[in-house]
Design a protein around this motif. Structure first.
Motif, short mmCIF file in Angstrom:
data_model
loop_
_atom_site.label_atom_id
_atom_site.label_comp_id
_atom_site.label_asym_id
_atom_site.label_seq_id
_atom_site.Cartn_x
_atom_site.Cartn_y
_atom_site.Cartn_z
N ARG A 121 0.84 -1.21 0.00
CA ARG A 121 0.00 0.00 0.00
C ARG A 121 0.87 1.25 0.00
NH1 ARG A 121 -3.10 -3.24 3.58
NH2 ARG A 121 -2.13 -2.28 5.38
N TYR A 122 1.97 1.19 0.74
CA TYR A 122 2.90 2.32 0.80
C TYR A 122 3.49 2.62 -0.58
CZ TYR A 122 7.77 3.88 1.10
OH TYR A 122 8.97 4.48 0.87
N LEU A 123 3.91 1.57 -1.27
CA LEU A 123 4.50 1.75 -2.59
C LEU A 123 3.49 2.31 -3.58
CD1 LEU A 123 6.62 -1.52 -2.79
CD2 LEU A 123 7.51 0.81 -2.66
N ALA A 124 2.23 1.94 -3.38
CA ALA A 124 1.18 2.44 -4.27
C ALA A 124 0.88 3.91 -4.01
CB ALA A 124 -0.09 1.61 -4.09
N ASN A 125 1.26 4.36 -2.81
CA ASN A 125 0.91 5.73 -2.42
C ASN A 125 2.14 6.62 -2.28
OD1 ASN A 125 -1.17 7.62 -1.62
ND2 ASN A 125 -0.29 7.54 0.43
N PHE A 173 7.07 11.66 -8.21
CA PHE A 173 8.17 12.04 -9.10
C PHE A 173 9.54 11.66 -8.55
CE2 PHE A 173 4.71 15.19 -9.59
CZ PHE A 173 4.30 14.83 -10.86
N ILE A 174 9.82 12.00 -7.29
CA ILE A 174 11.14 11.78 -6.71
C ILE A 174 11.08 10.55 -5.81
CG2 ILE A 174 13.00 12.77 -5.34
CD1 ILE A 174 11.86 15.54 -6.12
N LYS A 175 11.84 9.52 -6.13
CA LYS A 175 11.75 8.25 -5.43
C LYS A 175 12.72 8.14 -4.25
CE LYS A 175 8.84 7.08 -8.63
NZ LYS A 175 7.39 7.15 -8.33
N GLN A 176 13.82 8.85 -4.31
CA GLN A 176 14.86 8.71 -3.30
C GLN A 176 14.47 9.41 -2.00
OE1 GLN A 176 18.58 10.88 -3.82
NE2 GLN A 176 19.73 9.05 -3.30
N LYS A 177 14.78 8.76 -0.87
CA LYS A 177 14.59 9.40 0.42
C LYS A 177 15.68 10.44 0.65
CE LYS A 177 12.30 5.67 2.96
NZ LYS A 177 12.38 4.79 4.15
N ILE A 178 15.32 11.56 1.22
CA ILE A 178 16.30 12.60 1.52
C ILE A 178 17.37 12.06 2.47
CG2 ILE A 178 16.60 14.86 2.60
CD1 ILE A 178 13.78 15.57 1.63
N CYS A 237 8.68 16.61 5.94
CA CYS A 237 7.70 16.82 4.88
C CYS A 237 7.59 15.57 4.01
CB CYS A 237 8.10 18.03 4.05
SG CYS A 237 6.84 18.57 2.87
N GLN A 238 8.73 14.97 3.71
CA GLN A 238 8.72 13.75 2.92
C GLN A 238 8.06 12.61 3.70
OE1 GLN A 238 12.45 11.61 1.90
NE2 GLN A 238 11.86 11.99 -0.22
N ARG A 239 8.30 12.56 4.99
CA ARG A 239 7.66 11.52 5.81
C ARG A 239 6.14 11.68 5.83
NH1 ARG A 239 10.78 7.15 6.89
NH2 ARG A 239 9.04 6.58 8.24
N ILE A 240 5.66 12.91 5.78
CA ILE A 240 4.21 13.12 5.70
C ILE A 240 3.67 12.49 4.42
CG2 ILE A 240 2.41 14.87 5.40
CD1 ILE A 240 4.10 16.70 7.22
N LEU A 241 4.41 12.65 3.33
CA LEU A 241 4.01 12.03 2.07
C LEU A 241 4.04 10.51 2.16
CD1 LEU A 241 5.87 14.38 -0.39
CD2 LEU A 241 3.43 13.91 -0.47
N LEU A 242 5.05 9.98 2.87
CA LEU A 242 5.20 8.54 2.97
C LEU A 242 4.18 7.91 3.90
CD1 LEU A 242 9.09 8.23 3.27
CD2 LEU A 242 7.70 7.82 1.25
N ILE A 290 -4.06 13.80 -4.14
CA ILE A 290 -3.10 13.72 -5.24
C ILE A 290 -2.80 15.08 -5.86
CG2 ILE A 290 -4.83 13.29 -7.05
CD1 ILE A 290 -2.78 11.23 -8.19
N ILE A 291 -3.74 16.02 -5.75
CA ILE A 291 -3.53 17.35 -6.31
C ILE A 291 -2.37 18.07 -5.61
CG2 ILE A 291 -4.58 19.64 -6.60
CD1 ILE A 291 -7.28 18.23 -6.83
N PHE A 292 -2.21 17.79 -4.31
CA PHE A 292 -1.21 18.51 -3.51
C PHE A 292 0.13 17.78 -3.43
CE2 PHE A 292 -5.37 19.83 -1.91
CZ PHE A 292 -5.27 21.21 -2.06
N LYS A 293 0.17 16.53 -3.88
CA LYS A 293 1.41 15.76 -3.76
C LYS A 293 2.60 16.42 -4.45
CE LYS A 293 0.18 11.00 -2.78
NZ LYS A 293 0.29 9.60 -3.26
#
Length: 231
Positions: free
Chosen positions: A14-18, A22-27, A171-176, A182-185
């Motif tokens: 589910r995580y990978l689907a969400n 665009f940017i796949k690498q973790k900071i 911020c990236q963790r919020i996305l993860l 999807i509009i705000f991603k």
């Protein structure tokens, strides 16, 4: 496969689907690479838990079994390895998941030869993760208190990054870890990768609002604390 592990892997799907659009690498991946450069590759290492490619660094090492839950089992694993036998012990991303973090440090200390080094990375300003086994996040001073319970000839404690980089990581963790419209991603992804660029504006950091010279600290809001203890 254990039920807990099955649930974890289904969650990963589910995580990978969400995940990021665009940017796949973790900071944090760059920070982990920097941490690996601090490690002395000489001698034999015990890998308790590693978040970088330790096989590229060590020619000779023992590695504990990796599992996702019941992290206190790592304390039992130490019984399968000799005491005072290792030049390096690598323990990353585990301290905050132990009910008794000082016990983990004690075990690492016992595994080291005299003059051997333990390398610990632990969450500081970070999201709740790998719950429910996420018990403690540490500061520079909390790490110092934990380490000082044991006999070390030298201890280095530093933050992994500057405050704006931490904001980007969060911020990236919020996305993860959140379901985001999807509009705000794309905007959140851009924000996550832009914020770390602002660290250049920070001239000095302090451990509180007082800007006295004795309050200067290397990072007032690091995502992780890096600890290197020499026995």
């Amino acid at each position: 496969m254990a039920e807990k592990d099955l649930k974890y892997y289904l969650g990963k799907v589910r995580y990978l689907a969400n995940k990021h659009m665009f940017i796949k690498q973790k900071i944090t991946s760059r920070d982990l690479e920097r941490f690996s450069t601090l490690v002395d590759s000489n001698g034999k290492a015990l890998i308790v838990f590693s978040e970088f490619d330790h096989a590229k660094i060590f020619d000779d090492y023992d590695e504990m079994p990796h599992h996702l839950f019941e992290t206190d089992k790592y304390l039992e694993y130490f019984d399968n390895y000799p005491s005072e036998a290792y030049d390096s012990v690598i323990c990353m991303g585990l301290l905050e998941h132990m009910k008794d973090p000082s016990k983990l440090i004690e075990k690492c200390h016992s595994a080291l030869k005299p003059d051997g080094k333990v390398y610990i990375a632990a969450s500081s300003v970070f999201s709740v993760h790998r719950g429910p086994e996420n018990y403690f996040h540490v500061t520079h001073y909390g790490a110092e208190q934990l380490m000082n319970k044991f006999d070390w000839s030298h201890i280095d404690i530093n933050g992994s990054c500057g405050p704006f980089r931490t904001l980007g990581i969060l911020c990236q963790r919020i996305l993860l870890q959140s379901e985001i419209n999807i509009i705000f991603k794309p905007f959140l992804e851009l924000l996550a990768w832009s914020l770390p660029l602002l660290d250049f504006v920070v001239k000095k950091q302090y451990d509180g609002h007082r800007r006295d010279e004795d309050r200067v600290i290397d990072s007032m809001m690091p995502s992780n604390i890096w600890i290197i203890g020499t026995k």
